[in-house]
Design a protein around this motif. Structure first.
Motif, PDB file in Angstrom:
ATOM      1  N   ALA A 253     -11.029 -12.833  27.907  1.00 30.64           N
ATOM      2  CA  ALA A 253     -10.818 -11.607  28.692  1.00 30.64           C
ATOM      3  C   ALA A 253     -11.603 -10.448  28.085  1.00 30.64           C
ATOM      4  N   ALA A 254     -11.611 -10.377  26.743  1.00 28.94           N
ATOM      5  CA  ALA A 254     -12.317  -9.270  26.074  1.00 28.94           C
ATOM      6  C   ALA A 254     -13.830  -9.389  26.267  1.00 28.94           C
ATOM      7  N   ALA A 255     -14.299 -10.611  26.499  1.00 28.14           N
ATOM      8  CA  ALA A 255     -15.753 -10.820  26.647  1.00 28.14           C
ATOM      9  C   ALA A 255     -16.231 -10.598  28.089  1.00 28.14           C
ATOM     10  N   VAL A 256     -15.299 -10.411  29.036  1.00 35.64           N
ATOM     11  CA  VAL A 256     -15.704 -10.188  30.436  1.00 35.64           C
ATOM     12  C   VAL A 256     -16.382  -8.821  30.543  1.00 35.64           C
ATOM     13  N   VAL A 257     -17.610  -8.816  31.052  1.00 39.30           N
ATOM     14  CA  VAL A 257     -18.302  -7.556  31.316  1.00 39.30           C
ATOM     15  C   VAL A 257     -18.145  -7.271  32.807  1.00 39.30           C
ATOM     16  N   GLU A 258     -17.538  -6.143  33.135  1.00 42.93           N
ATOM     17  CA  GLU A 258     -17.316  -5.812  34.544  1.00 42.93           C
ATOM     18  C   GLU A 258     -18.570  -5.184  35.146  1.00 42.93           C
ATOM     19  N   GLY A 259     -18.746  -5.362  36.436  1.00 40.57           N
ATOM     20  CA  GLY A 259     -19.877  -4.751  37.129  1.00 40.57           C
ATOM     21  C   GLY A 259     -19.664  -4.885  38.613  1.00 40.57           C
ATOM     22  N   PRO A 260     -20.460  -4.176  39.414  1.00 35.77           N
ATOM     23  CA  PRO A 260     -20.266  -4.268  40.864  1.00 35.77           C
ATOM     24  C   PRO A 260     -20.541  -5.681  41.372  1.00 35.77           C
ATOM     25  N   SER A 261     -19.705  -6.186  42.279  1.00 34.17           N
ATOM     26  CA  SER A 261     -19.934  -7.529  42.809  1.00 34.17           C
ATOM     27  C   SER A 261     -21.117  -7.483  43.774  1.00 34.17           C
ATOM     28  N   ILE A 262     -21.975  -8.526  43.710  1.00 39.52           N
ATOM     29  CA  ILE A 262     -23.089  -8.594  44.668  1.00 39.52           C
ATOM     30  C   ILE A 262     -22.762  -9.586  45.785  1.00 39.52           C
ATOM     31  N   GLU A 263     -21.700 -10.353  45.613  1.00 40.93           N
ATOM     32  CA  GLU A 263     -21.228 -11.254  46.668  1.00 40.93           C
ATOM     33  C   GLU A 263     -19.762 -11.536  46.403  1.00 40.93           C
ATOM     34  N   LYS A 264     -19.009 -11.650  47.500  1.00 42.02           N
ATOM     35  CA  LYS A 264     -17.579 -11.936  47.371  1.00 42.02           C
ATOM     36  C   LYS A 264     -17.176 -12.760  48.588  1.00 42.02           C
ATOM     37  N   SER A 265     -16.513 -13.892  48.376  1.00 46.80           N
ATOM     38  CA  SER A 265     -16.114 -14.701  49.526  1.00 46.80           C
ATOM     39  C   SER A 265     -14.861 -15.493  49.179  1.00 46.80           C
ATOM     40  N   ILE A 266     -14.150 -15.928  50.220  1.00 45.73           N
ATOM     41  CA  ILE A 266     -12.950 -16.752  50.016  1.00 45.73           C
ATOM     42  C   ILE A 266     -13.191 -18.113  50.661  1.00 45.73           C
TER      43      ILE A 266
END
Ligand code: RFL
Ligand code: PHB
Length: 397
Positions: A253-266
Motif C-alpha cells: 500500500a505504501a508503494a502505490v503511487v497515485e495518479g490520474p486514471s487514463i482508463e477505467k472499466s468494469i
C-alpha cells in the motif's frame, strides 16, 4: 474470392493463427468487425505464460516482446494483511512475462501487414453461409456498402464471446457449461510506476479482492472487486486509490503511487465452455469457445494455446494432401484443445473462489478460504501445483 482458411476476428487468437498459418505457407483472410484503432483501444490482459512467449517468438513476433516485456520470476499473495511471495522460478523453473495484450496485437498487425496476407477491417454483418458441406462460404458488408463473399476450405471462429461463429451453430449440436460470479472487477490504468514492479500481487481481504499489475515501468494496472451493479461513475479516482490501498498489505500500500486514471472499466466475471470446438469446417478458438474469470491471468494464454494447436492441426491436414474438410488431424483438434481448456477452467475457477469475497459467504466460508491460503503457504507441494498452473501446464500434443 477464394482462400484456404477464413479467420473471423482480429483479436489475439485470429491474428496469431493468421501469422502461424502464413509461416506454414497456408493462405488466409481475416475478417474483423471493427477498425484497427478500435481493436487497439481495448485494454485487457497483461501476463503471458512462457509457452505463449515461445509461440509468439516462433510466429516471428517476439522481438519487441523480448526487448520490452518484463519477466516476473515470482508473484505474491496477500492474506491476513501479510504478503507472501510465491517463487515461480524456484518452484517450477518457469516464469511469466508482463506485456500488454494491446502491444501483442500491435506487433501482430504489423507482421500481418508485412506478410501481405489480406485483412478486411470494418466488415459488417459477417455471416457463415456454409460450413458443413463441400466448401465453407462466408459473406460480409464492406465499407463500400457491397456484400462480399469468400469461399474457403476451413473457417476459424476467433471472434470472441459475442461473435457470430458460435452463434451460427444449432443449439442441438453444442453443449455449453457456465458459471457467472456475483461480482465484477473495476480496472484502472494509470501512468505511474507500479507498486510491485517484479511480481503481480493478488490480495485477499475482508473488503474484497484486489490486484496490482503493470504494463511497463511507468504504467500500472490495478483492479478491485466490486458489485455487479456498480458503474464506472461510482468510482472516481478519489474513491479508487484509498480502497485499493485498504485491501493491500502495508508495504505494498505504501508503494502505490497515485495518479490520474487514463482508463477505467468494469468487467463481469464468468466461466464458460462450449463443446465441441469443431463443427464440420468451422473451428472455434479463444473466447469464441470459452471464457475464464481473469484471476488466473489465463484468457489470453488460452486463446494463444488454442490457435497454436489449431495451426498445427491445419498444417498437418494440408501436409497429408487434404484440401477439403476431413482428416485425422482436424478431427483431433476439439478433444485435444478441450483437455487444456478444462484444466485452465478449473484453475481459474479455484483461484477466483479462493480470493474473492462472495456476497452469500458466511463465517465458515471465510475460514475455509483462510485455511486454504494457510495450507498453500504451509506446503511446498501446494505452492508447486499453483506455480505449475500459473506458468502454464505442459500438455503432450
Ligand atoms: P477477442 O480479443 O475478444 O477478439 C475477438 C475479435 O473478434 C471480433 N469480432 C468480430 N469480427 C467480425 N465479425 C463479427 N461478428 C465479430 N464479432 C467479434 C472482435 O471485434 C475482436 O476483435 O478474443 P480472442 O482473440 O479469443 O482473445 C481472447 C482475449 O482477448 C481474452 O481472453 C482476454 O483479454 C480476457 N480478458 C482478460 N484476460 C486476462 O488474462 N487478463 C485480463 O485482465 C483480462 N481482462 C479480458 C479482460 C476480457 C475482457 N472482455 C470484454 C472480454 C477484460 C475484458 C473487458
Ligand atoms: C493484468 O495485468 O491486467 C492482469 C494480471 C493478472 C491477472 C489479471 C489481469 O490475473
Amino acid at each position: 474470392m477464394r482462400t484456404q482458411v477464413v479467420i473471423v476476428g482480429a483479436g489475439p487468437a485470429g491474428l496469431v493463427l493468421g501469422q502461424l498459418l502464413h509461416r506454414a505457407g497456408i493462405a488466409n483472410l481475416v475478417l474483423e468487425r471493427h477498425t484497427p484503432d478500435h481493436v487497439l483501444s481495448r485494454i485487457r490482459a497483461g501476463i503471458l505464460e512462457q509457452t505463449s512467449v515461445d509461440t509468439l517468438v516462433a510466429a516471428g513476433v517476439g522481438a519487441r516482446l523480448l526487448a520490452e516485456g518484463i519477466p516476473h520470476d515470482e508473484l505474491a499473495i496477500v492474506h491476513a494483511g501479510r504478503k507472501q511471495p510465491l517463487d515461480l522460478t524456484r518452484l517450477v523453473g518457469a516464469r511469466v512475462m508482463a506485456y500488454g495484450q494491446t502491444e501483442i496485437t500491435r506487433d501482430l498487425m504489423q507482421a500481418r501487414e508485412a506478410s501481405g496476407q489480406e485483412t478486411v477491417y470494418a466488415a459488417q454483418g459477417v455471416r457463415l453461409d456454409d460450413w458443413q458441406d463441400t466448401a465453407a462460404v462466408v459473406s460480409w458488408h464492406g465499407s463500400d456498402g457491397v456484400r462480399h463473399s469468400v469461399e474457403a476450405d476451413l473457417i476459424a471462429g476467433c471472434d470472441g464471446f459475442h461473435g457470430v461463429c458460435r452463434a451460427s451453430i444449432p443449439a442441438a449440436a453444442m453443449r455449453t457449461f457456465e458459471r457467472a460470479y456475483p461480482f465484477g472487477w473495476l480496472g484502472v490504468m494509470a501512468d505511474v510506476p507500479p507498486a510491485s514492479p517484479h511480481a503481480v500481487v493478488y490480495a485477499h481481504s475482508d473488503r474484497g479482492f484486489a490486484l496490482c499489475s503493470m504494463r511497463s515501468r511507468l504504467r500500472s494496472r490495478y483492479y478491485v472487486q466490486c458489485p455487479l451493479s456498480d458503474r464506472v461513475e461510482d468510482w472516481p479516482d478519489a474513491r479508487f486509490w484509498p480502497e485499493l490501498k485498504a485491501r493491500l498489505d502495508p508495504e505494498t500500500a505504501a508503494a502505490v503511487v497515485e495518479g490520474p486514471s487514463i482508463e477505467k472499466s468494469i468487467a463481469p466475471l464468468r466461466s464458460f465452455v462450449a463443446e465441441p470446438m469443431r463443427f464440420g469446417r468451422l473451428f472455434l478458438a479463444g473466447d469464441a469457445a470459452h471464457i475464464v474469470p481473469p484471476t488466473g491471468a489465463k484468457g489470453l494464454n488460452l486463446a494463444i494455446s488454442d490457435v497454436a494447436l489449431l495451426a498445427e492441426c491445419i498444417a498437418e491436414h494440408y501436409a497429408g494432401g487434404h484440401s477439403k474438410g476431413n482428416s485425422v488431424a482436424l478431427a483431433a483438434y476439439s478433444d485435444r484443445a478441450l483437455r487444456r481448456v478444462w484444466a485452465v477452467e478449473r484453475f481459474s475457477w479455484w483461484a477466483t473462489s479462493l480470493l474473492h469475497r462472495f456476497p452469500e459467504m458466511d463465517g465458515f466460508g471465510v475460514r475455509m478460504q483462510q485455511a486454504e491460503l494457510e495450507s498453500l503457504f504451509g506446503s511446498v507441494a501446494a505452492r508447486t501445483a499453483f506455480a505449475e498452473n500459473y506458468t502454464g501446464i505442459a500438455f503432450e500434443s
